[in-house]
Scaffold this motif. Sequence first.
Motif, PDB file in Angstrom:
ATOM      1  N   PHE A  32      29.168 -55.517 -46.793  1.00 49.41           N
ATOM      2  CA  PHE A  32      28.306 -54.220 -47.296  1.00 49.41           C
ATOM      3  C   PHE A  32      27.393 -53.772 -46.578  1.00 49.41           C
ATOM      4  CE2 PHE A  32      28.864 -52.163 -51.457  1.00 49.41           C
ATOM      5  CZ  PHE A  32      27.707 -51.271 -51.362  1.00 49.41           C
ATOM      6  N   VAL A  33      26.684 -54.660 -46.136  1.00 40.62           N
ATOM      7  CA  VAL A  33      25.359 -54.605 -45.257  1.00 40.62           C
ATOM      8  C   VAL A  33      25.538 -55.434 -44.184  1.00 40.62           C
ATOM      9  CG1 VAL A  33      22.786 -54.760 -45.446  1.00 40.62           C
ATOM     10  CG2 VAL A  33      24.001 -54.014 -47.523  1.00 40.62           C
ATOM     11  N   ALA A  34      25.027 -54.835 -42.960  1.00 43.18           N
ATOM     12  CA  ALA A  34      24.696 -55.642 -41.842  1.00 43.18           C
ATOM     13  C   ALA A  34      23.226 -55.424 -41.223  1.00 43.18           C
ATOM     14  CB  ALA A  34      25.864 -55.387 -40.774  1.00 43.18           C
ATOM     15  N   GLY A  35      22.930 -56.484 -40.592  1.00 42.51           N
ATOM     16  CA  GLY A  35      21.514 -56.350 -40.229  1.00 42.51           C
ATOM     17  C   GLY A  35      20.907 -57.044 -39.020  1.00 42.51           C
ATOM     18  N   TRP A  36      19.772 -57.049 -38.690  1.00 41.41           N
ATOM     19  CA  TRP A  36      19.201 -57.764 -37.683  1.00 41.41           C
ATOM     20  C   TRP A  36      17.995 -58.465 -38.224  1.00 41.41           C
ATOM     21  CZ3 TRP A  36      21.632 -58.595 -33.191  1.00 41.41           C
ATOM     22  CH2 TRP A  36      22.547 -57.774 -32.714  1.00 41.41           C
ATOM     23  N   PHE A  37      17.764 -59.609 -37.646  1.00 39.42           N
ATOM     24  CA  PHE A  37      16.481 -60.647 -38.045  1.00 39.42           C
ATOM     25  C   PHE A  37      16.005 -61.208 -36.557  1.00 39.42           C
ATOM     26  CE2 PHE A  37      16.235 -60.644 -42.723  1.00 39.42           C
ATOM     27  CZ  PHE A  37      17.462 -60.206 -43.104  1.00 39.42           C
ATOM     28  N   ARG A  38      14.827 -61.749 -36.706  1.00 39.25           N
ATOM     29  CA  ARG A  38      14.280 -62.348 -35.378  1.00 39.25           C
ATOM     30  C   ARG A  38      13.334 -63.508 -35.844  1.00 39.25           C
ATOM     31  NH1 ARG A  38      10.432 -57.584 -32.863  1.00 39.25           N
ATOM     32  NH2 ARG A  38       8.663 -57.638 -34.430  1.00 39.25           N
ATOM     33  N   GLN A  39      13.357 -64.449 -35.137  1.00 36.02           N
ATOM     34  CA  GLN A  39      12.474 -65.398 -35.251  1.00 36.02           C
ATOM     35  C   GLN A  39      11.607 -65.662 -34.041  1.00 36.02           C
ATOM     36  OE1 GLN A  39      14.082 -69.233 -36.536  1.00 36.02           O
ATOM     37  NE2 GLN A  39      12.018 -69.660 -37.562  1.00 36.02           N
ATOM     38  N   ALA A  40      10.330 -65.665 -33.926  1.00 36.51           N
ATOM     39  CA  ALA A  40       9.505 -65.936 -33.143  1.00 36.51           C
ATOM     40  C   ALA A  40       9.217 -67.407 -33.083  1.00 36.51           C
ATOM     41  CB  ALA A  40       8.155 -65.054 -32.777  1.00 36.51           C
ATOM     42  N   ILE A  48      14.299 -57.287 -39.428  1.00 35.97           N
ATOM     43  CA  ILE A  48      13.890 -55.956 -38.306  1.00 35.97           C
ATOM     44  C   ILE A  48      14.797 -54.719 -39.060  1.00 35.97           C
ATOM     45  CG2 ILE A  48      14.742 -55.104 -36.110  1.00 35.97           C
ATOM     46  CD1 ILE A  48      12.635 -57.333 -36.219  1.00 35.97           C
ATOM     47  N   SER A  49      16.162 -54.736 -39.369  1.00 32.93           N
ATOM     48  CA  SER A  49      16.710 -53.607 -39.635  1.00 32.93           C
ATOM     49  C   SER A  49      17.964 -53.840 -40.221  1.00 32.93           C
ATOM     50  CB  SER A  49      17.083 -52.649 -38.497  1.00 32.93           C
ATOM     51  OG  SER A  49      17.585 -51.622 -38.606  1.00 32.93           O
ATOM     52  N   ALA A  50      18.446 -52.884 -41.220  1.00 37.88           N
ATOM     53  CA  ALA A  50      19.741 -53.027 -41.951  1.00 37.88           C
ATOM     54  C   ALA A  50      20.410 -51.918 -41.904  1.00 37.88           C
ATOM     55  CB  ALA A  50      19.502 -53.826 -43.039  1.00 37.88           C
ATOM     56  N   ILE A  51      21.790 -51.813 -41.982  1.00 40.37           N
ATOM     57  CA  ILE A  51      22.666 -50.756 -42.358  1.00 40.37           C
ATOM     58  C   ILE A  51      23.591 -50.932 -43.182  1.00 40.37           C
ATOM     59  CG2 ILE A  51      24.067 -51.491 -40.356  1.00 40.37           C
ATOM     60  CD1 ILE A  51      24.282 -48.216 -39.478  1.00 40.37           C
ATOM     61  N   ILE A  52      23.730 -49.976 -44.186  1.00 42.35           N
ATOM     62  CA  ILE A  52      24.906 -49.805 -45.258  1.00 42.35           C
ATOM     63  C   ILE A  52      25.930 -49.676 -44.404  1.00 42.35           C
ATOM     64  CG2 ILE A  52      25.884 -49.189 -47.367  1.00 42.35           C
ATOM     65  CD1 ILE A  52      23.164 -50.630 -47.557  1.00 42.35           C
ATOM     66  N   TRP A  53      27.069 -50.729 -44.452  1.00 41.02           N
ATOM     67  CA  TRP A  53      28.435 -50.602 -43.719  1.00 41.02           C
ATOM     68  C   TRP A  53      29.154 -49.322 -43.842  1.00 41.02           C
ATOM     69  CZ3 TRP A  53      28.181 -53.104 -39.579  1.00 41.02           C
ATOM     70  CH2 TRP A  53      29.483 -53.382 -38.620  1.00 41.02           C
ATOM     71  N   SER A  54      29.277 -48.804 -45.176  1.00 40.20           N
ATOM     72  CA  SER A  54      30.278 -47.719 -45.607  1.00 40.20           C
ATOM     73  C   SER A  54      29.399 -46.241 -45.358  1.00 40.20           C
ATOM     74  CB  SER A  54      30.358 -47.735 -47.039  1.00 40.20           C
ATOM     75  OG  SER A  54      29.079 -47.784 -47.881  1.00 40.20           O
ATOM     76  N   ASN A  55      28.054 -46.160 -45.383  1.00 42.18           N
ATOM     77  CA  ASN A  55      27.575 -44.943 -45.379  1.00 42.18           C
ATOM     78  C   ASN A  55      26.365 -44.590 -44.344  1.00 42.18           C
ATOM     79  OD1 ASN A  55      25.334 -46.150 -46.153  1.00 42.18           O
ATOM     80  ND2 ASN A  55      25.566 -45.110 -48.283  1.00 42.18           N
ATOM     81  N   SER A  56      26.359 -45.785 -43.477  1.00 40.15           N
ATOM     82  CA  SER A  56      25.075 -45.845 -42.389  1.00 40.15           C
ATOM     83  C   SER A  56      23.843 -45.623 -42.931  1.00 40.15           C
ATOM     84  CB  SER A  56      25.709 -44.870 -41.335  1.00 40.15           C
ATOM     85  OG  SER A  56      26.727 -44.993 -40.556  1.00 40.15           O
ATOM     86  N   SER A  57      23.436 -45.711 -44.064  1.00 39.00           N
ATOM     87  CA  SER A  57      21.968 -45.808 -44.417  1.00 39.00           C
ATOM     88  C   SER A  57      21.332 -46.780 -43.718  1.00 39.00           C
ATOM     89  CB  SER A  57      21.969 -45.798 -46.031  1.00 39.00           C
ATOM     90  OG  SER A  57      22.381 -44.653 -46.878  1.00 39.00           O
ATOM     91  N   THR A  58      20.128 -46.457 -43.272  1.00 40.07           N
ATOM     92  CA  THR A  58      19.585 -47.503 -42.527  1.00 40.07           C
ATOM     93  C   THR A  58      18.142 -47.989 -43.059  1.00 40.07           C
ATOM     94  OG1 THR A  58      18.517 -45.785 -41.280  1.00 40.07           O
ATOM     95  CG2 THR A  58      20.671 -46.932 -40.377  1.00 40.07           C
ATOM     96  N   TYR A  59      17.772 -48.964 -42.759  1.00 37.85           N
ATOM     97  CA  TYR A  59      16.362 -49.521 -43.213  1.00 37.85           C
ATOM     98  C   TYR A  59      15.530 -50.200 -41.745  1.00 37.85           C
ATOM     99  CZ  TYR A  59      18.445 -48.816 -47.385  1.00 37.85           C
ATOM    100  OH  TYR A  59      19.311 -48.276 -48.751  1.00 37.85           O
ATOM    101  N   TYR A  60      14.361 -50.148 -41.993  1.00 37.56           N
ATOM    102  CA  TYR A  60      13.432 -50.611 -40.803  1.00 37.56           C
ATOM    103  C   TYR A  60      12.277 -51.329 -41.207  1.00 37.56           C
ATOM    104  CZ  TYR A  60      16.586 -47.761 -37.485  1.00 37.56           C
ATOM    105  OH  TYR A  60      17.871 -47.546 -36.924  1.00 37.56           O
ATOM    106  N   ALA A  61      11.871 -52.601 -40.576  1.00 35.86           N
ATOM    107  CA  ALA A  61      10.526 -53.060 -40.729  1.00 35.86           C
ATOM    108  C   ALA A  61       9.625 -52.012 -40.087  1.00 35.86           C
ATOM    109  CB  ALA A  61      10.625 -54.159 -39.988  1.00 35.86           C
ATOM    110  N   ASP A  62       8.477 -51.808 -40.309  1.00 36.37           N
ATOM    111  CA  ASP A  62       7.587 -51.095 -39.986  1.00 36.37           C
ATOM    112  C   ASP A  62       7.103 -51.265 -38.491  1.00 36.37           C
ATOM    113  OD1 ASP A  62       5.341 -50.762 -43.131  1.00 36.37           O
ATOM    114  OD2 ASP A  62       7.215 -49.791 -42.552  1.00 36.37           O
TER     115      ASP A  62
END
Length: 126
Positions: A32-40, A48-62
């Motif tokens: 349903f949702v795919a995204g990216w995370f990171r660990q320093a 980091i960011s995510a996207i709704i797989w069906s409609n491409s709505s996106t979310y980003y960290a500031d």
Amino acid sequence: QVQLVESGGGSVQAGDSLRLSCAASGRTYTIFVAGWFRQAPGKDTEFISAIIWSNSSTYYADSVKGRFTISRDNANNTLALQMNSLKPEDTAVYYCAARRSFRKATIIVPLRYDYWGQGTQVPVSS
């Protein structure tokens, strides 16, 4: 189950661009949702960011808004993260993740994701 495999990491210099890819296989129709995370090093896992797989709505960290762009190719079951204007503070292991459900309030919460890739390193030198 869904398997995720990242690629595209590598050493870069500040100001450079890099594109990460994530290939999904298995029961990809459950994503349903795919995204990216990171660990320093020495830090917690960071959204980091995510996207709704069906409609491409996106979310980003500031911290990456305006520099990073997430995208997906449903036909090929791939997820990408275009990273521009990289900074030394972007240095981390980057992970692709996916989940079967969506709740906006928890989109940044790593524990809410069901599937994870093995990670790819992105060292950014100054």
